[in-house]
Motif scaffolding. Structure first.
Motif, short mmCIF file in Angstrom:
data_model
loop_
_atom_site.label_atom_id
_atom_site.label_comp_id
_atom_site.label_asym_id
_atom_site.label_seq_id
_atom_site.Cartn_x
_atom_site.Cartn_y
_atom_site.Cartn_z
N ALA A 57 49.31 -36.33 1.27
CA ALA A 57 48.18 -36.08 0.38
C ALA A 57 47.72 -34.63 0.46
N SER A 58 47.75 -34.07 1.66
CA SER A 58 47.32 -32.68 1.81
C SER A 58 47.84 -32.10 3.11
N ASP A 60 46.19 -29.26 5.54
CA ASP A 60 44.96 -28.50 5.71
C ASP A 60 45.12 -27.42 6.77
N SER A 87 44.33 -44.00 4.69
CA SER A 87 44.68 -42.60 4.95
C SER A 87 44.77 -42.34 6.45
N THR A 113 47.30 -34.85 5.85
CA THR A 113 46.78 -36.17 5.52
C THR A 113 47.84 -36.92 4.73
N ARG A 150 37.10 -32.51 4.06
CA ARG A 150 38.27 -32.67 3.18
C ARG A 150 37.88 -33.37 1.87
N LEU A 151 37.07 -34.42 1.97
CA LEU A 151 36.65 -35.16 0.78
C LEU A 151 35.78 -34.28 -0.12
N GLU A 153 35.88 -30.97 -0.28
CA GLU A 153 36.79 -29.99 -0.88
C GLU A 153 37.62 -30.61 -1.99
N ARG A 154 38.03 -31.84 -1.80
CA ARG A 154 38.83 -32.52 -2.83
C ARG A 154 38.04 -32.66 -4.12
N ASP A 155 36.77 -33.04 -4.02
CA ASP A 155 35.93 -33.15 -5.21
C ASP A 155 35.77 -31.79 -5.90
N TYR A 157 37.82 -29.31 -5.72
CA TYR A 157 39.12 -28.92 -6.27
C TYR A 157 39.42 -29.67 -7.57
N LYS A 158 39.03 -30.92 -7.65
CA LYS A 158 39.24 -31.68 -8.90
C LYS A 158 38.49 -31.02 -10.06
#
Length: 174
Positions: A57-58, A60, A87, A113, A150-151, A153-155, A157-158
């Motif tokens: 998934a990533s 980091d 995860s 991840t 991470r969560l 940052e993911r938001d 990044y989306k």
């Protein structure tokens, strides 16, 4: 599926000699080659931890600390350092070794991840992680904070990715 697994049960280690064809133009191990070794080793840790298929998934914070030289060895060591439903976070440590002198050095570290996948519609949760050694405890202690970061940052990044163009850059626009 088991309720928990020890870090040592997911530990994977790969050691390779660094050959001239593995080098970048500056005489060090090509970063992309190291990333391949990291992903391969981490995927073994994940499979050992959850005994099912999983996808990356990533990756980091891949921190290149020291360059890896020709004719040295590169040892990639990984273990699952945190788990949440499907995860898994994997800690990866990369150690270089001058095979002539025996000197060892920390070349890189990172966290990856993975997300476990099911071949059917079955419900499952991956086992939680239990550290035993001082190093495992130190690494695993930061899992919840890293996951929350991470969560977030993911938001972010989306939102960023939603603004990117899908147009072909070489196509003439008329």
């Amino acid at each position: 599926m088991q309720e928990f697994n020890y870090c040592k049960g997911s530990r994977a280690v790969q050691t390779h000699r660094i050959f001239p064809f593995d080098l970048n133009p500056f005489g060090f191990l090509f970063g992309g080659k190291l990333m391949t070794l990291i992903d391969d080793t981490a995927s073994i840790s994940v499979s050992r931890h959850c005994r099912r298929g999983a996808v990356t998934a990533s990756l980091d914070n891949l921190n290149f600390l020291e360059p890896l030289h020709a004719n040295h060895s590169v040892c990639v060591e990984s273990f699952v350092s945190g788990a949440h439903h499907k995860s898994m976070e994997v800690f990866v440590k990369v150690i270089g070794e001058n095979l002539t002198t025996g000197e060892r050095y920390l070349a890189a570290t990172c966290f990856t991840t993975f997300v476990a996948v099911s071949s059917d519609a079955e419900e499952f949760t991956v086992p939680r992680v239990v550290p035993e050694t001082e190093e495992e405890k130190m690494v695993c202690a930061g899992y919840k904070k890293r996951r929350a970061h991470r969560l977030h940052e993911r938001d972010d990044y989306k939102e960023f990715a939603a603004e990117l163009s899908l147009e072909l850059p070489w196509a003439d626009e008329k």
